[in-house]
Design a protein around this motif. Structure first.
Motif, short mmCIF file in Angstrom:
data_model
loop_
_atom_site.label_atom_id
_atom_site.label_comp_id
_atom_site.label_asym_id
_atom_site.label_seq_id
_atom_site.Cartn_x
_atom_site.Cartn_y
_atom_site.Cartn_z
N SER A 235 -3.41 7.78 -0.28
CA SER A 235 -3.22 7.01 0.95
C SER A 235 -2.12 7.60 1.84
N MET A 426 -6.02 0.62 5.01
CA MET A 426 -7.02 1.64 4.69
C MET A 426 -8.06 1.16 3.70
N LEU A 428 -10.27 3.43 1.15
CA LEU A 428 -10.40 4.82 0.69
C LEU A 428 -11.16 4.87 -0.62
#
Lengths: 445, 545
Positions: A235, A426, A428
Motif C-alpha cells: 500500500s 485503497m 488492493l
C-alpha cells in the motif's frame, strides 16, 4: 459544538459569504468526533474521545489570498473570521499562479456514512481491546494495538455558487501479537466505513496465528525472489507512486513520468498489461467525498493505469490553464483490479517464494526511478511446493513500484486497506511478483 | 516517521490551501497577546480540584496556545502564507491506579471541570483492564515559575513581507546559480504552555522554533535526468536572529567543497550553492559499490544518531509500548543490566541533554513538570542508561524522571519522547581536513537524505545530500547514487575517529513521529564530523521502462 446537519451548515456558509467584501470567498466547514483506545503489554494504555468543528474561510483580492479558521459560530465570530482572512490577503504578496475559485459543481453523493459506525461507544472500543488481549493471553502472547473510529461531516461552498455537504464514518484497527520471548511477531490491519464489516476476534486471530508461526525464523540469503505481497505490504509502495502522477512535475522533467527530451509519458505502456488502477469516489468499499477539498472540483471516476498504460495525469487548475488541459480533482482513493484467488490459493500455486505480511519504514531513495527502500515485518514466510515451510528472517528491499508492477505473475482477490503514510483509501489485491530485490537481512523480530 | 505531517504541509503548496494545518488563523496584531498567568492558574486550579474531588490520586493540567506561521515559496512566487492558532486544555489523571485523559477547547470553568471529570471516568474504566498500577517517580512542586526560549528577535514581530522577500531572494540565488526549480519555506513555531499539577507546580513556558528548508532541482531535459540538493542548515530553537548570518558562523567543509552553518544561517548563500551543486550532481560519477571508510558531516550524522541511538534507547520502546507501530528495541533491559553491552567503540560517548542552547529539545520543564537535565546514555562505548518519564523511572532504578515527557498539543496525551541525544566531540585535536588525510578509500557524506531502519533498530540504510569520493587522503570529486547499509551495533563499533569540539554542531528534525494516534516532536542531535571504517555502500541507480 455538535455535528451540523446540511441546513445548519448551509446557513453558516451563506452567512460567511455574505460578510465578505473580497472579490471572492470560499468556505469549508468540518466537524469530527474521534474515539480511540490503545493497548500494549496486554493492558489498555490510553483511551479518549476528541470532538472538534472548525470553519475555514479563504478570500481573494485580485491575486492576493488570505485564509482564516475559527471554531466559534455566532455571527460576530463568523464576521471576525472573514475580516481576519481579508487582513491576511492584504498583507500577502500577489501570486502570479493564482487561480480564481471554481464555478458551480455537481457533486453526486457517495455512500460514506453508516449508523453502525457512528454508534460506536466506549464499551465497544473496550470490547475490541479486550477481545485482542483475551485471545492473545490464551495463547501466551503479548499484544499491542490501536482501534479508532471517526464520525464527521464536511461542507464546502463558495461565492460562485458551489455547495456540498456530506457525512462520513470510518474505523481502523491494527494489532501486533508477540511471543513472550520476543522470537515471534504477527500483525493485522482492518479498516471499514461500516462497523458491521469489522470483526475484532477474526482480526486478532490473524495476528496471533502469524506470531505463533513466525517463531525461530531461518536466515535466507538476500537476493531476488518470487514474493507474495499481501495488500498491506504494497500500500505505501504504490501510494508513493500515485503521488507522482502530476502532469506539472512530469512536464517540467521532475518525475519518473517525464519524457526524455521533454513532455510526459501519458499513454505509454510502463507496466504489465494485467495492471489496471483507477480512482472512484463511489466505490462501495472505499467511498470518499465527491469533491476535492483543495480545489472544490468534483471528483470523477478516473483511470490512472489502463492495461498497463499511463491513462491520466493530475492537472492543477493553474497547470491545466497553462497547458490547455482540463483541471482535475485530487483523488481520494485508489482501486486496483485483481483476480479471484485468495492469499492461500496464491500460496498453493507457488513453487518457491516468500510471503510478506507487512512492509515498514518505506522511503524514497531515487525519485528518478521511484526506487524505494524498506523492510519486511511481522510475518515473513518461505513457501515451497504450495505450502508455507518455515518463517524467515526479515529483509531490507530496494525496489521500484514500476518494476513490481512489471513483474506480476498473478493477482489475488482485492481487499480494503486503509492509508497510513499515504493520503488514499485503497482496494488492493495480494500480488505474486517475480524477481523482488531483497538487499540485506535484518535481525529484527 | 515524520513524513505524514510534512506531506500535509507540502500538499498545500500544490494548489490553493484552504485549511491551515495546525489550527485557527490569527490576525497579526493578536499574536503577541498572551492570556495572563493569573487567569491560567485559576483555570488550572479548577481542573485540579474537579479531578481530585472525582477521585483522582494525581492530576496534571496543560493549558496550551500554539501559534504558527508557515510561508511557502516556489521560484519567484509566494504560494501560501498561513497563520494558525490552537488553544485548549488537556487534563491527565491517575485514578484507581490507571491513567485517564481528556481535552477540550471549551475554556470555561464548566468546560474544564467537565474534562477533568471525564478524565477520571476514563481512568476508572481503564483500571478494570490494568495489569500494573501507574507508579510515578516523585517530583517536588516548584510553585509559580516561568521559562522562555532565549530569543533576541521574535518572529511574530517581523513583517510577513520581509520574510517572503528573504525566501524569494534565496530562490532567485538558486535559479541564477543553475537550478531549474527552487523552493524555500519558513516554519515558525511558538508554543505557550502552562503546566500545573497536584504536586504544587505552576509552570509557564514560552517556546520558539524555526526551520527554513530549501530545495534546488536541476533538470537535464535532453537526458531526462533530474537531481536535487536540499539546504544544509538546521532547524533551531532560537529567534529570528538566526537569519542574521555572521561570517564567524560559517564553516568550510573538508576540502572546501561547500559552506556549512552553525549559530546563524545565510539562506541566500546556501540556496546559491544548492543551485550550483544540483546542476553539478547531474554530471557526478556513479558510485562503485563496496566497502568504504565514511566521513560523515554533522548535518548528515544527526539523523543516523537519531535513528540508531535516539530511538532504540527510548524506554517505552524497550518495554513494548510502541510494538504495534514504531516498534521495539534491540537495546533490551538485560543488555543494559550487564553494563558491558558494547554499543560502540570506546571513543563513542552519547549524552541526553535538554539544556543545549539553540537545540529543538531545549525546554525549562517537560510536560510532567520535571526540570530539564543532562545525563549519559552511552559512556566509553557501553550502554549505561535510557530515556525515561515519571512512570518509567522505577523500572531502571532511578529515583527521579529524566524529564522526557512531551505532547504535541494541548489536545494530546503526553508520553515518552526523545530529548536531544548528542555525540560528544573527540578528545584529541582533529579537523575534518585532517580526518580526510587518513582515508585511502572513502566517501565524504554531507546533508540529510533518504533514511530507513527496521523496527528494532538493527538494519539501516541512509543516503545523503552531497557525496564526495576520497582517494589516498584527497577529495577527488562528487559522487552520486550513494547509500550505506549497516547494523547499528557494528556501525558504531566501526567509529574510528571523531573531530574535536571546534567542529561540533547540531542537526535536527521538526516532525519526529511516534505513538497512536501519531504525534510529532522536534529534536536536535549534535556531533563533530566522524569516521566509520569499512561500511557497505550500495549503488542506488536504477533504470525503469
Amino acid at each position: 459544538m455538535k455535528q451540523l446537519n446540511q441546513e445548519q451548515a448551509k446557513r453558516i456558509a451563506d452567512r460567511v459569504i455574505g460578510f465578505s467584501k473580497a472579490d471572492e470567498c470560499s468556505v469549508s466547514i468540518e466537524g469530527n468526533r474521534t474515539g480511540n483506545i490503545r493497548f500494549a503489554r496486554n493492558s489498555v494504555s490510553t483511551a479518549g474521545l476528541t470532538e472538534d468543528t472548525q470553519l475555514a474561510v479563504r478570500v481573494a483580492f485580485g491575486k492576493r489570498v488570505g485564509t482564516a479558521v475559527v471554531n466559534e459560530f455566532d455571527d460576530k465570530s463568523l464576521e471576525k473570521a472573514v475580516r481576519r482572512a481579508e487582513e491576511l490577503a492584504r498583507l500577502a504578496p500577489e501570486n502570479p499562479e493564482f487561480m480564481p475559485a471554481v464555478g458551480k459543481q455537481e457533486y453526486l453523493t457517495t455512500k460514506t456514512f453508516m449508523g453502525s459506525t457512528a454508534g460506536i461507544d466506549p464499551d465497544y472500543r473496550a470490547e475490541v481491546a479486550a477481545a485482542a488481549i483475551g485471545q492473545a493471553r490464551a495463547k501466551k502472547l503479548v499484544t499491542a494495538g490501536f482501534f479508532t473510529d471517526n464520525t464527521r461531516f464536511s461542507c464546502v461552498a463558495n461565492s460562485n455558487g458551489v455547495f456540498g455537504f456530506q457525512e462520513f464514518t470510518d474505523l481502523s484497527f491494527t494489532c501486533t501479537a508477540r511471543t513472550e520471548d520476543g522470537r515471534g511477531s504477527g500483525w493485522v490491519t482492518r479498516s471499514a466505513v461500516d462497523a458491521r464489516r469489522f470483526n475484532a476476534s477474526e482480526a486478532a486471530e490473524v495476528a496471533i496465528d502469524k506470531a505463533l508461526r513466525s517463531v525461530d525464523a531461518k536466515a535466507l540469503e538476500p537476493g531476488r525472489y518470487t514474493v507474495i505481497l499481501e495488500p498491506a505490504a504494497t500500500s505505501e509502495i504504490l501510494g508513493n507512486m500515485f503521488a507522482s502522477f502530476s502532469a506539472r512535475a512530469a512536464d517540467e522533467g521532475r518525475s519518473f513520468l517525464a519524457k526524455k527530451g521533454g513532455g510526459n509519458r501519458l499513454g505509454e505502456k510502463l507496466f504489465d498489461e494485467q495492471v489496471n488502477i483507477w480512482a472512484d469516489p463511489w466505490n462501495p468499499d472505499v467511498p470518499v467525498a465527491p469533491w476535492d477539498d483543495n480545489t472544490m472540483l468534483a471528483r470523477k471516476r478516473t483511470d490512472l493505469i489502463k492495461d498497463g498504460r499511463v491513462a491520466s495525469l493530475g492537472y492543477s487548475p493553474f497547470w491545466a490553464k497553462k497547458t490547455g488541459n482540463q483541471a482535475t480533482a485530487n483523488h481520494g482513493n485508489m482501486i486496483m483490479a485483481g483476480g479471484t484467488k485468495s492469499l492461500e490459493e496464491l500460496i498453493a500455486g507457488t513453487k518457491k517464494g516468500i510471503v510478506v505480511t507487512r512492509t515498514w519504514y518505506i522511503r524514497m531513495v531515487d525519485p528518478q526511478s521511484l526506487l524505494i527502500t524498506g523492510l519486511t515485518r511481522d510475518g515473513t514466510f518461505y513457501v515451497e511446493n504450495g505450502k508455507i515451510k518455515y518463517p524467515v528472517k526479515n529483509f531490507r528491499f530496494n525496489e521500484s513500484p514500476v518494476t513490481i508492477l512489471n513483474n506480476i505473475d498473478e493477482l489475488g482477490k482485492p481487499q480494503i486497506i486503509g492509508g497510513d503514510e499515504v493520503p488514499f483509501q485503497m482496494v488492493l489485491p495480494p500480488m505474486k511478483v517475480r524477481d523482488f530485490n531483497f538487499t540485506s537481512l535484518s535481525d529484527a523480530v | 516517521m515524520e513524513r505524514r505531517k510534512f506531506l500535509q504541509i507540502g500538499a498545500g503548496t500544490a494548489g490553493a490551501m484552504l485549511i491551515p494545518v495546525f489550527g485557527n488563523a490569527i490576525a497579526a496584531d493578536e499574536l503577541l497577546n498572551a492570556m495572563p498567568r493569573s487567569a491560567k492558574k485559576a483555570l488550572a486550579d479548577i481542573a485540579l480540584n474537579a479531578a481530585t474531588q472525582a477521585g483522582a490520586s494525581y492530576c496534571d493540567v496543560r493549558i496550551g496556545r500554539y501559534l504558527n506561521q508557515f510561508i511557502i515559496t516556489r521560484d519567484l512566487n509566494v504560494e501560501n502564507i498561513s497563520n494558525t492558532e490552537s488553544s485548549g486544555v488537556g487534563v491527565r489523571v491517575v485514578a484507581g491506579g490507571a491513567y485517564g485523559f481528556a481535552s477540550t477547547n471549551d475554556m470555561t470553568p464548566d468546560g474544564i471541570a467537565n474534562a477533568a471529570r471525564q478524565a477520571v471516568a476514563i481512568a476508572k474504566a481503564n483500571a478494570k483492564l490494568q495489569s500494573e498500577q501507574v507508579r510515578l517517580a516523585p517530583v517536588k512542586g516548584v510553585g509559580e515559575v516561568a521559562w522562555a526560549t532565549p530569543v533576541r528577535k521574535d518572529w511574530r514581530g517581523i513583517p510577513v513581507k520581509d520574510k517572503a522577500d528573504m525566501l524569494i531572494a534565496a530562490n532567485k540565488a538558486g535559479l541564477d546559480a543553475g537550478a531549474s526549480f527552487m523552493t524555500a519555506s519558513l516554519f515558525q513555531i511558538n508554543q505557550q504552555k502552562y503546566f500545573a499539577s497536584t504536586d504544587g507546580s505552576y509552570i509557564d513556558q514560552d517556546i520558539h522554533r524555526l526551520w527554513a528548508p530549501i530545495n534546488a532541482t536541476a533538470v537535464d531535459k535532453a537526458s531526462g535526468k533530474f537531481r536535487s540538493r536540499a539546504g544544509l542548515s538546521s532547524p533551531v530553537s532560537m529567534g529570528y536572529e538566526y537569519f542574521d548570518a555572521k561570517a564567524s558562523d560559517k564553516v568550510q567543509a573538508a576540502g572546501g567543497v561547500t559552506t556549512l552553518y552553525t549559530g546563524s544561517y545565510d539562506i541566500v548563500e546556501d540556496a546559491g550553492l544548492a543551485g550550483k551543486q544540483a546542476r553539478e550532481k547531474l554530471g557526478a560519477k556513479s558510485v562503485e559499490p563496496g566497502k568504504y571508510d565514511l566521513v560523515l558531516s554533522p548535518e548528515h550524522l544527526f539523523l543516523t544518531i537519531h535513528e540508531n541511538v535516539g530511538h532504540p534507547t527510548e524506554l517505552d520502546r524497550v518495554l513494548g509500548y510502541e510494538a504495534n507501530y514504531a516498534g521495539t528495541s534491540f537495546a533490551t533491559l538485560d543488555k543494559w543490566e550487564t553494563r558491558k553491552f558494547k554499543y560502540g567503540s570506546e571513543r563513542v560517548n552519547f549524552v541526553a541533554d535538554r539544556t543545549t542552547p539553540g537545540s529543538l529539545g531545549l525546554i525549562g520543564y517537560d510536560d510532567e513538570g520535571v526540570r530539564a537535565k543532562k545525563w549519559d546514555i552511552i559512556r566509553n562505548g557501553m550502554l549505561v542508561n535510557y530515556q525515561a518519564t515519571r512512570d518509567q523511572a522505577h523500572i531502571i532504578g532511578e529515583k527521579e524522571s529524566h524529564g522526557c515527557s512531551y505532547a504535541d498539543s494541548w489536545s494530546t496525551i503526553q508520553f515518552q519522547r526523545m530529548p536531544n541525544v548528542s555525540l560528544e566531540p573527540g578528545k584529541a585535536r582533529l579537523t575534518p581536513d585532517e580526518m580526510v588525510k587518513d582515508v585511502k578509500k572513502g566517501i565524504y557524506v554531507l546533508g540529510r537524505g533518504s533514511y530507513s531502519i527496521d523496527q528494532q533498530r538493527y538494519n539501516f540504510q541512509f543516503g545523503g545530500t552531497l557525496f564526495y569520493e576520497i582517494r589516498n587522503g584527497k577529495i577527488t570529486g562528487p559522487l552520486e547514487d550513494v547509500a550505506y547499509q549497516a547494523n547499528t551495533q557494528e556501525f558504531w563499533n566501526a567509529c574510528s575517529a571523531i573531530c574535536d569540539e571546534r567542529d561540533w554542531r547540531m542537526g535536527g528534525s521538526f516532525f519526529d513521529g511516534k505513538g497512536q494516534p501519531s504525534q510529532v516532536s522536534a529534536v536536535s542531535h549534535g556531533s563533530s564530523t566522524s569516521r566509520f571504517n569499512g561500511i557497505n555502500v550500495i549503488n542506488t541507480a536504477r533504470k525503469i521502462g
